[in-house]
Design a protein around this motif. Structure first.
Motif, short mmCIF file in Angstrom:
data_model
loop_
_atom_site.label_atom_id
_atom_site.label_comp_id
_atom_site.label_asym_id
_atom_site.label_seq_id
_atom_site.Cartn_x
_atom_site.Cartn_y
_atom_site.Cartn_z
N ALA A 36 0.84 -1.20 0.00
CA ALA A 36 0.00 0.00 0.00
C ALA A 36 0.87 1.25 0.00
O ALA A 36 0.60 2.22 -0.72
CB ALA A 36 -0.93 -0.01 1.22
N PHE A 37 1.94 1.23 0.79
CA PHE A 37 2.87 2.36 0.80
C PHE A 37 3.52 2.53 -0.57
O PHE A 37 3.58 3.63 -1.13
CB PHE A 37 3.95 2.13 1.87
CG PHE A 37 4.98 3.22 1.94
CD1 PHE A 37 4.73 4.41 2.60
CD2 PHE A 37 6.22 3.05 1.33
CE1 PHE A 37 5.68 5.42 2.66
CE2 PHE A 37 7.19 4.04 1.39
CZ PHE A 37 6.91 5.23 2.06
N GLY A 38 3.98 1.40 -1.16
CA GLY A 38 4.57 1.47 -2.48
C GLY A 38 3.59 1.92 -3.54
O GLY A 38 3.94 2.65 -4.47
N GLY A 39 2.31 1.51 -3.41
CA GLY A 39 1.30 1.93 -4.37
C GLY A 39 1.07 3.43 -4.33
O GLY A 39 0.92 4.08 -5.38
N GLY A 40 1.02 4.01 -3.15
CA GLY A 40 0.89 5.46 -3.04
C GLY A 40 2.06 6.19 -3.66
O GLY A 40 1.89 7.21 -4.36
N ALA A 95 -1.43 6.91 1.87
CA ALA A 95 -1.26 8.37 1.92
C ALA A 95 0.19 8.75 2.20
O ALA A 95 0.72 9.70 1.60
CB ALA A 95 -2.19 8.97 2.99
N LEU A 96 0.85 8.00 3.08
CA LEU A 96 2.26 8.28 3.36
C LEU A 96 3.12 8.01 2.12
O LEU A 96 4.09 8.73 1.86
CB LEU A 96 2.75 7.42 4.53
CG LEU A 96 2.23 7.80 5.92
CD1 LEU A 96 2.78 6.86 6.98
CD2 LEU A 96 2.59 9.25 6.27
N GLY A 139 0.13 12.54 8.51
CA GLY A 139 -0.13 11.11 8.55
C GLY A 139 0.48 10.44 9.76
O GLY A 139 -0.12 9.53 10.36
N LEU A 140 1.68 10.88 10.15
CA LEU A 140 2.31 10.28 11.33
C LEU A 140 1.51 10.59 12.59
O LEU A 140 1.37 9.73 13.47
CB LEU A 140 3.75 10.80 11.46
CG LEU A 140 4.75 10.23 10.44
CD1 LEU A 140 6.06 10.99 10.48
CD2 LEU A 140 5.00 8.74 10.72
N PHE A 141 0.97 11.79 12.70
CA PHE A 141 0.14 12.11 13.86
C PHE A 141 -1.16 11.29 13.86
O PHE A 141 -1.61 10.83 14.92
CB PHE A 141 -0.18 13.61 13.90
CG PHE A 141 0.96 14.45 14.39
CD1 PHE A 141 1.47 14.28 15.66
CD2 PHE A 141 1.53 15.42 13.57
CE1 PHE A 141 2.53 15.06 16.14
CE2 PHE A 141 2.59 16.19 14.01
CZ PHE A 141 3.09 16.01 15.30
N ILE A 142 -1.74 11.08 12.69
CA ILE A 142 -2.95 10.25 12.60
C ILE A 142 -2.64 8.82 13.05
O ILE A 142 -3.48 8.14 13.66
CB ILE A 142 -3.49 10.26 11.16
CG1 ILE A 142 -4.05 11.65 10.83
CG2 ILE A 142 -4.57 9.20 10.96
CD1 ILE A 142 -4.45 11.83 9.38
N GLY A 143 -1.42 8.36 12.78
CA GLY A 143 -1.03 7.01 13.16
C GLY A 143 -1.09 6.74 14.64
O GLY A 143 -1.19 5.57 15.07
N VAL A 144 -1.05 7.78 15.46
CA VAL A 144 -1.14 7.60 16.92
C VAL A 144 -2.44 6.90 17.29
O VAL A 144 -2.49 6.09 18.24
CB VAL A 144 -1.04 8.97 17.62
CG1 VAL A 144 -1.29 8.83 19.12
CG2 VAL A 144 0.34 9.60 17.37
N LEU A 145 -3.51 7.15 16.54
CA LEU A 145 -4.84 6.64 16.89
C LEU A 145 -5.35 5.60 15.90
O LEU A 145 -6.55 5.34 15.87
CB LEU A 145 -5.83 7.82 16.96
CG LEU A 145 -5.49 8.94 17.94
CD1 LEU A 145 -6.43 10.11 17.78
CD2 LEU A 145 -5.52 8.41 19.38
N ILE A 146 -4.47 5.01 15.09
CA ILE A 146 -4.94 4.08 14.06
C ILE A 146 -5.58 2.85 14.72
O ILE A 146 -4.95 2.17 15.53
CB ILE A 146 -3.78 3.69 13.11
CG1 ILE A 146 -4.32 3.24 11.76
CG2 ILE A 146 -2.88 2.64 13.70
CD1 ILE A 146 -4.82 4.37 10.92
#
Length: 440
Positions: free
Chosen positions: A257-261, A311-312, A292-299
């Motif tokens: 998914a990261f590579g696809g973005g 997204a990243l 995105g890193l801040f959103i990751g806190v609550l994933i």
């Protein structure tokens, strides 16, 4: 985008890059299996040390190699480095001790630290048109992302037929094919107009880099991309398998998914950069990384993690891919190997910091604090880039020369101002222009 492959020289260089990347990817898979074969439960420590050695080689060797590259024909240098990498890969299947892994990895990555910046610095001379060069950068980004997917799949298929030691044979073949493709074309090798000592040649790239405002901004952006990239590379397996209790297949899907973005961003960048400045695209990408890193806190679950990683990947490629355009704008042709080597070394220094932060914080503080800390790092780096890289960033800058003789060709047609001369032209740091004009 594919129209630039009609250029025979670039086509051969691009194919050389792709084949060498696949070979390197096979070596990465085989190295992990070799480490487990030698060290067993300590394989993780062996690989971690090998990664640190790789980064140390990248940071320390690239500027020194660039100093010698200035006096060597580029084609001959690239071919010899490919052959050297192939020779080192030949020894890897016969390794029986951990220290031997470390020595060979240092030699292999030192050769890559000399090869990659020289290769990258050659492409702007092969494709002088900026639009063509932009498309070449996007193709290069796609090649890196595809390698991350294709090499493990190819390795998995081959391991059904041969032992992992045979994968190193694929690495050797990749480097030999790369050398054959490079030797099949003529490459430009711009030479410096004046002889310089080894110290001056070694440090020239760093000095140009740090004296150029847009490149100081790029250094900050390198830190933002490293912060997000390290979180993905180091902690995906921890999040997916340790946190969500899912399988190795789910880990691979998250990385895909990261590579696809990243690949999608590389595809849309060429037409996008025809309409908006590099600065706007790169700062947007960096802001996406920090957010995105801040959103990751609550994933909360795997599905949202896939969306976040995608997204990243978008932000990563938006920030990273145009960097070659900045380096091209900021140097004379003869200084490009040194400047690309400086970018190579400084960006990998950022990665070394980010790898350590992602690994140690993840293990000791947990994943939410790690997301937050790396988000703060990426956010601070983005704000620093906005400040260091002025929004008004023209190529041509009016500036004054004091102390140049009126017979100097450089000031022909310049306006006489007091004891000096004033004129404007595309400005880069070099021996005549050691400092950036204050008025700029």
């Amino acid at each position: 985008m594919l129209k630039i492959l009609a250029n025979r020289t670039f086509r051969h260089l691009f194919l050389a890059q792709v084949i060498a990347l696949v070979g390197s990817g096979l070596a990465t898979v085989a190295l992990g299996l070799l480490a487990f074969d030698i060290a067993g439960p300590d394989a993780g420590a062996v690989l971690g040390t090998a990664l640190a050695i790789k980064m140390i080689a990248y940071v320390g060797v690239a500027p020194v190699a660039a100093a010698f590259a200035e006096r060597l024909p580029r084609r001959a240098m690239l071919v010899r480095l490919d052959l050297f990498r192939a020779a080192i890969a030949l020894f890897l299947p016969f390794v029986t001790q951990v220290w031997q892994v470390y020595v060979l990895i240092f030699l292999l990555q030192s050769a890559s630290a000399a090869f990659t910046p020289t290769f990258q610095a050659t492409i702007p001379d092969v494709l002088p048109d900026e639009k063509d060069y932009t498309r070449a950068l996007s193709l290069s980004r796609l090649a890196y992302d595809l390698e991350n997917v294709a090499s493990p799949m190819l390795a998995a298929a081959l391991l059904g037929l041969v032992s992992f030691h045979a994968l190193f044979g694929g690495t050797v073949l990749g480097f030999l094919c790369s050398a054959a493709l490079v030797v099949s074309v003529a490459l430009p090798s711009p030479q410096a107009s004046e002889r310089r000592g080894i110290y001056d040649r070694t440090t020239s790239g760093i000095r140009i880099y740090l004296a150029t405002p847009r490149l100081r901004g790029l250094l900050a952006l390198n830190l933002a991309t490293a912060a997000a990239g390290a979180m993905v590379i180091v902690n995906t397996v921890v999040i997916v398998q340790g946190g969500f209790g899912l399988s190795q297949r789910a880990t691979a899907l998250a990385l895909a998914a990261f590579g696809g973005g990243s690949m999608l961003a590389a595809l849309i960048l060429p037409p996008l950069l025809d309409k908006i400045p590099d600065r706007g695209a790169m700062l947007t990408g960096a802001a996406l990384l920090a957010g995105g890193l801040f959103i990751g806190v609550l994933i909360p679950n795997f599905g949202l993690l896939l969306a976040l990683w995608f997204a990243l990947g978008l932000g990563y490629s938006l920030t990273q891919t145009p960097s070659g355009r900045l380096l091209r704008r900021s140097s004379a042709p003869e200084d490009r190997p040194a400047l690309f080597a400086a970018q190579f070394a400084l960006s990998h220094a950022c990665w070394l910091i980010a790898y350590l932060a992602a690994g140690w914080l993840g293990a000791r503080a947990g994943l939410p604090p790690t997301f937050a800390a790396l988000g703060l790092l990426a956010g601070a780096a983005t704000l620093a880039a906005m400040r260091l890289w002025p929004a008004h960033d023209p190529d041509e800058i009016a500036h004054r020369h004091d102390g140049l003789d009126e017979s100097s060709p450089h000031v022909a047609g310049a306006e006489r101002v007091g004891d000096g001369y004033r004129h404007a032209h595309p400005f880069v740091i070099d021996s005549r222009h050691p400092k950036w004009p204050r008025s700029a």
